[in-house]
Design a protein around this motif. Sequence first.
Motif, PDB file in Angstrom:
ATOM      1  N   ALA A  46     -16.452  26.071 -16.504  1.00 51.44           N
ATOM      2  CA  ALA A  46     -16.207  26.203 -17.943  1.00 51.44           C
ATOM      3  C   ALA A  46     -14.742  26.028 -18.324  1.00 51.44           C
ATOM      4  CB  ALA A  46     -16.740  27.537 -18.449  1.00 51.44           C
ATOM      5  N   PRO A  50     -15.117  21.745 -19.909  1.00 48.12           N
ATOM      6  CA  PRO A  50     -16.114  22.320 -20.819  1.00 48.12           C
ATOM      7  C   PRO A  50     -17.326  21.419 -21.047  1.00 48.12           C
ATOM      8  CG  PRO A  50     -13.910  22.585 -21.718  1.00 48.12           C
ATOM      9  CD  PRO A  50     -13.787  21.708 -20.504  1.00 48.12           C
ATOM     10  N   ALA A  53     -19.546  21.781 -18.126  1.00 49.21           N
ATOM     11  CA  ALA A  53     -20.108  23.135 -18.163  1.00 49.21           C
ATOM     12  C   ALA A  53     -21.280  23.192 -19.145  1.00 49.21           C
ATOM     13  CB  ALA A  53     -19.030  24.145 -18.549  1.00 49.21           C
ATOM     14  N   TRP A  54     -21.132  22.587 -20.324  1.00 50.31           N
ATOM     15  CA  TRP A  54     -22.232  22.544 -21.296  1.00 50.31           C
ATOM     16  C   TRP A  54     -23.459  21.887 -20.680  1.00 50.31           C
ATOM     17  CZ3 TRP A  54     -23.606  24.815 -25.569  1.00 50.31           C
ATOM     18  CH2 TRP A  54     -22.656  25.322 -26.440  1.00 50.31           C
TER      19      TRP A  54
END
Length: 171
Positions: A46, A50, A53-54
């Motif tokens: 994360a 990001p 991570a999503w």
Amino acid sequence: MLPNLTLEADLADLVPYLERYGELDAATATGPVRAARLFQQGIWLAGADPNLAWILLVSALGAAADTWAGAAKSEPVQQIADNWPELGDLLAAIGEFEGDLALKLARLLRGHVRIQDRVKQFVALHLPEPPVPRPKFDVIDWQGEAITESIGKIYQWRSRFLHTAVPFPGP
């Protein structure tokens, strides 16, 4: 990136689930492990990436929902309409003139929305309490249709990133 992720948990609560885990068939037992692994990887990444991570976190949700046996069965045309409104409108128009053709098309295309539909049902049924403290900006309505719509949008962003490399929007 995830300042409030710390959570204390009593692992003793897991004992009944772990005792039943050994009774699952291989396909069913694989789903929770896959979901947990994707979640773990998403949390670890994360801060560094990001977008990735999503993808991992939404995929973890998809893996959990795909294993879940509680999804309600819906008619193919309705499933398309609920998860791909533009195509749902076209199928409705076709259905007015050629009902059988609309149903055949919906059956062919529903695989593109089946997991999104299942994820929305899964989240609606297993939604935890709203996070505390609540964010100061862009607070998501945590009730009924609003959260289902939010999950649908998140899933669409996931698909855009996977298929066209359009990144997730910032907060």
